[in-house]
Design a protein around this motif. Structure first.
Motif, PDB file in Angstrom:
ATOM      1  N   PRO A  74      47.961  64.129   0.780  1.00 16.35           N
ATOM      2  CA  PRO A  74      47.227  65.347   1.143  1.00 16.35           C
ATOM      3  C   PRO A  74      48.049  66.299   2.005  1.00 16.35           C
ATOM      4  CG  PRO A  74      45.785  63.447   1.318  1.00 16.35           C
ATOM      5  CD  PRO A  74      47.166  62.922   1.048  1.00 16.35           C
ATOM      6  N   ASP A  75      48.810  65.752   2.953  1.00 13.60           N
ATOM      7  CA  ASP A  75      49.626  66.609   3.813  1.00 13.60           C
ATOM      8  C   ASP A  75      50.688  67.357   3.013  1.00 13.60           C
ATOM      9  OD1 ASP A  75      48.204  65.901   6.015  1.00 13.60           O
ATOM     10  OD2 ASP A  75      49.679  64.461   6.787  1.00 13.60           O
ATOM     11  N   ALA A  76      51.221  66.703   1.984  1.00 14.38           N
ATOM     12  CA  ALA A  76      52.234  67.352   1.146  1.00 14.38           C
ATOM     13  C   ALA A  76      51.607  68.494   0.354  1.00 14.38           C
ATOM     14  CB  ALA A  76      52.858  66.325   0.204  1.00 14.38           C
ATOM     15  N   ARG A  77      50.410  68.270  -0.167  1.00 13.89           N
ATOM     16  CA  ARG A  77      49.729  69.334  -0.905  1.00 13.89           C
ATOM     17  C   ARG A  77      49.395  70.498   0.030  1.00 13.89           C
ATOM     18  NH1 ARG A  77      46.845  64.790  -2.976  1.00 13.89           N
ATOM     19  NH2 ARG A  77      44.906  65.421  -1.930  1.00 13.89           N
ATOM     20  N   ALA A  78      48.969  70.177   1.232  1.00 13.99           N
ATOM     21  CA  ALA A  78      48.636  71.223   2.205  1.00 13.99           C
ATOM     22  C   ALA A  78      49.869  72.047   2.565  1.00 13.99           C
ATOM     23  CB  ALA A  78      48.027  70.596   3.459  1.00 13.99           C
ATOM     24  N   LYS A  79      51.019  71.391   2.648  1.00 10.58           N
ATOM     25  CA  LYS A  79      52.267  72.098   2.977  1.00 10.58           C
ATOM     26  C   LYS A  79      52.623  73.097   1.880  1.00 10.58           C
ATOM     27  CE  LYS A  79      57.050  71.280   4.418  1.00 10.58           C
ATOM     28  NZ  LYS A  79      58.079  70.254   4.708  1.00 10.58           N
ATOM     29  N   VAL A  80      52.429  72.682   0.630  1.00 12.95           N
ATOM     30  CA  VAL A  80      52.692  73.589  -0.496  1.00 12.95           C
ATOM     31  C   VAL A  80      51.749  74.783  -0.435  1.00 12.95           C
ATOM     32  CG1 VAL A  80      52.599  73.826  -3.008  1.00 12.95           C
ATOM     33  CG2 VAL A  80      53.600  71.772  -1.987  1.00 12.95           C
ATOM     34  N   ALA A  81      50.454  74.522  -0.178  1.00  6.07           N
ATOM     35  CA  ALA A  81      49.468  75.592  -0.107  1.00  6.07           C
ATOM     36  C   ALA A  81      49.800  76.573   1.017  1.00  6.07           C
ATOM     37  CB  ALA A  81      48.074  75.012   0.092  1.00  6.07           C
ATOM     38  N   THR A  82      50.270  76.062   2.140  1.00  6.43           N
ATOM     39  CA  THR A  82      50.643  76.924   3.266  1.00  6.43           C
ATOM     40  C   THR A  82      51.747  77.895   2.865  1.00  6.43           C
ATOM     41  OG1 THR A  82      50.033  75.252   4.906  1.00  6.43           O
ATOM     42  CG2 THR A  82      51.582  76.952   5.596  1.00  6.43           C
ATOM     43  N   ALA A  83      52.732  77.401   2.141  1.00  5.78           N
ATOM     44  CA  ALA A  83      53.851  78.248   1.725  1.00  5.78           C
ATOM     45  C   ALA A  83      53.416  79.269   0.677  1.00  5.78           C
ATOM     46  CB  ALA A  83      54.977  77.374   1.180  1.00  5.78           C
ATOM     47  N   VAL A  84      52.613  78.823  -0.274  1.00  9.65           N
ATOM     48  CA  VAL A  84      52.236  79.693  -1.392  1.00  9.65           C
ATOM     49  C   VAL A  84      51.273  80.792  -0.951  1.00  9.65           C
ATOM     50  CG1 VAL A  84      51.019  79.775  -3.600  1.00  9.65           C
ATOM     51  CG2 VAL A  84      52.662  77.938  -3.137  1.00  9.65           C
ATOM     52  N   PHE A  85      50.310  80.435  -0.081  1.00 10.81           N
ATOM     53  CA  PHE A  85      49.254  81.381   0.280  1.00 10.81           C
ATOM     54  C   PHE A  85      49.441  81.979   1.676  1.00 10.81           C
ATOM     55  CE2 PHE A  85      47.092  78.330  -2.692  1.00 10.81           C
ATOM     56  CZ  PHE A  85      47.028  79.220  -3.759  1.00 10.81           C
ATOM     57  N   ALA A  86      50.682  82.054   2.114  1.00  8.01           N
ATOM     58  CA  ALA A  86      50.975  82.552   3.466  1.00  8.01           C
ATOM     59  C   ALA A  86      50.551  84.000   3.664  1.00  8.01           C
ATOM     60  CB  ALA A  86      52.465  82.399   3.759  1.00  8.01           C
ATOM     61  N   GLN A 108      43.321  75.018   2.908  1.00  5.12           N
ATOM     62  CA  GLN A 108      43.903  73.787   3.430  1.00  5.12           C
ATOM     63  C   GLN A 108      42.954  72.608   3.211  1.00  5.12           C
ATOM     64  OE1 GLN A 108      46.954  72.931   5.285  1.00  5.12           O
ATOM     65  NE2 GLN A 108      47.556  74.713   4.086  1.00  5.12           N
ATOM     66  N   LYS A 109      41.676  72.840   3.457  1.00  3.65           N
ATOM     67  CA  LYS A 109      40.678  71.789   3.241  1.00  3.65           C
ATOM     68  C   LYS A 109      40.531  71.487   1.748  1.00  3.65           C
ATOM     69  CE  LYS A 109      37.234  69.000   4.072  1.00  3.65           C
ATOM     70  NZ  LYS A 109      37.486  67.654   4.641  1.00  3.65           N
ATOM     71  N   VAL A 110      40.553  72.542   0.949  1.00  2.00           N
ATOM     72  CA  VAL A 110      40.378  72.385  -0.499  1.00  2.00           C
ATOM     73  C   VAL A 110      41.463  71.490  -1.096  1.00  2.00           C
ATOM     74  CG1 VAL A 110      40.452  73.613  -2.710  1.00  2.00           C
ATOM     75  CG2 VAL A 110      39.149  74.567  -0.794  1.00  2.00           C
ATOM     76  N   VAL A 111      42.720  71.783  -0.784  1.00  2.66           N
ATOM     77  CA  VAL A 111      43.811  71.051  -1.434  1.00  2.66           C
ATOM     78  C   VAL A 111      43.973  69.639  -0.885  1.00  2.66           C
ATOM     79  CG1 VAL A 111      45.016  73.195  -1.971  1.00  2.66           C
ATOM     80  CG2 VAL A 111      45.601  71.939   0.121  1.00  2.66           C
ATOM     81  N   ARG A 112      43.408  69.353   0.262  1.00  2.08           N
ATOM     82  CA  ARG A 112      43.450  67.986   0.775  1.00  2.08           C
ATOM     83  C   ARG A 112      42.440  67.085   0.085  1.00  2.08           C
ATOM     84  NH1 ARG A 112      46.172  67.183   5.631  1.00  2.08           N
ATOM     85  NH2 ARG A 112      47.057  69.088   6.538  1.00  2.08           N
TER      86      ARG A 112
END
Length: 262
Positions: free
Chosen positions: A54-66, A77-81
């Motif tokens: 989940p943390d890895a997916r959240a990291k990707v989401a942070t970069a993509v949707f910055a 962040q909650k969604v992708v976890r």
């Protein structure tokens, strides 16, 4: 919808409900995220992949949707976890959150009725339905067309929802997309949609009495949409989800003809 998605959607809805400052900007950000996920299968697949942490997916989401606003980022962040059944469910889930955010942002607006009326307009105009439903052409142009059609005729939340859902048809007719959005808005507001067909226009008092009766029967608030169909002669046809209550004169006449013929 798989059990994983059911749980993920419930948790995501709860995250949106707990967020502060939900406005149409947040709804627009979430619609933009849904389009990005739909347009990039590799991204939606990676964020829905169960095998990654989940943390890895959240990291990707942070970069993509910055570039999105902070509230939308927090919700995503909650969604992708969460654990989604597949990538398509993830995309649909984010779009549902966007619709719910728009409904939250404009609690007094009659979004359900306006979406229903626009769906009726689209259904009555084959060329418009073809233009909005075709997979060809620029999807953003379709969104701008809907915005122009609803400008000054509907609430901003309605226009945002309608113009956004037509940009992602995914093998569904436009009226189906609008109907899904209408049901999501009603659910977000704790209501159920009833479509009432009658031979003549119903007065406000009649609609209120019908809504009260349906509420007592179904145990939930009812949002009533009305359709006039002169061929019914008289009486009413009420549809709530898969339930149909047909008390029209034309229906009774049809039953009588069948009995006489049989």
């Amino acid at each position: 919808m798989g059990s994983a998605t059911t749980h993920a959607l419930a948790a995501s809805n709860a995250a949106l409900g707990a967020a502060s400052g939900v406005d149409l900007g947040v709804a627009g950000d979430l619609f933009a995220a849904a389009r990005a996920l739909a347009d990039t299968p590799q991204l939606s697949g990676a964020l829905a992949y169960w095998g990654s942490a989940p943390d890895a997916r959240a990291k990707v989401a942070t970069a993509v949707f910055a570039a999105l606003g902070q509230t939308a980022q927090d919700v995503l962040q909650k969604v992708v976890r969460e654990r989604w059944s597949d990538a398509g469910d993830l995309v649909d889930g984010v779009e549902e959150l966007a619709i719910r955010a728009a409904a939250t942002a404009e609690p007094e607006a009659d979004i359900e009725r306006e979406l229903f009326q626009f769906a009726r307009i689209v259904a009555a105009d084959p060329q418009l339905e073809l233009a909005l439903g075709s997979r060809l052409g620029d999807q953003a142009v379709k969104g701008r067309l809907v915005q122009s059609l609803l400008n000054g005729r509907a609430n901003a939340a309605t226009a945002l929802i309608a113009s956004s859902v037509v940009q992602r048809p995914r093998e569904r007719r436009v009226r189906e997309l609008l109907g899904r959005a209408e049901r999501i808005v009603s659910d977000a507001r704790g209501r159920t949609v009833a479509t009432v067909t009658s031979a003549v226009a119903l007065g406000a008092a009649q609609v209120d009495r019908l809504a009260a009766w349906l509420k007592s029967s179904y145990g939930t608030d009812i949002s009533v949409n009305t359709i006039i169909d002169r061929t019914l002669v008289g009486g009413l046809r009420v549809q709530i989800a898969d339930d149909v209550i047909d008390a029209t004169v034309s229906s009774r006449l049809s039953d009588l003809r069948q009995r006489l013929a049989g």
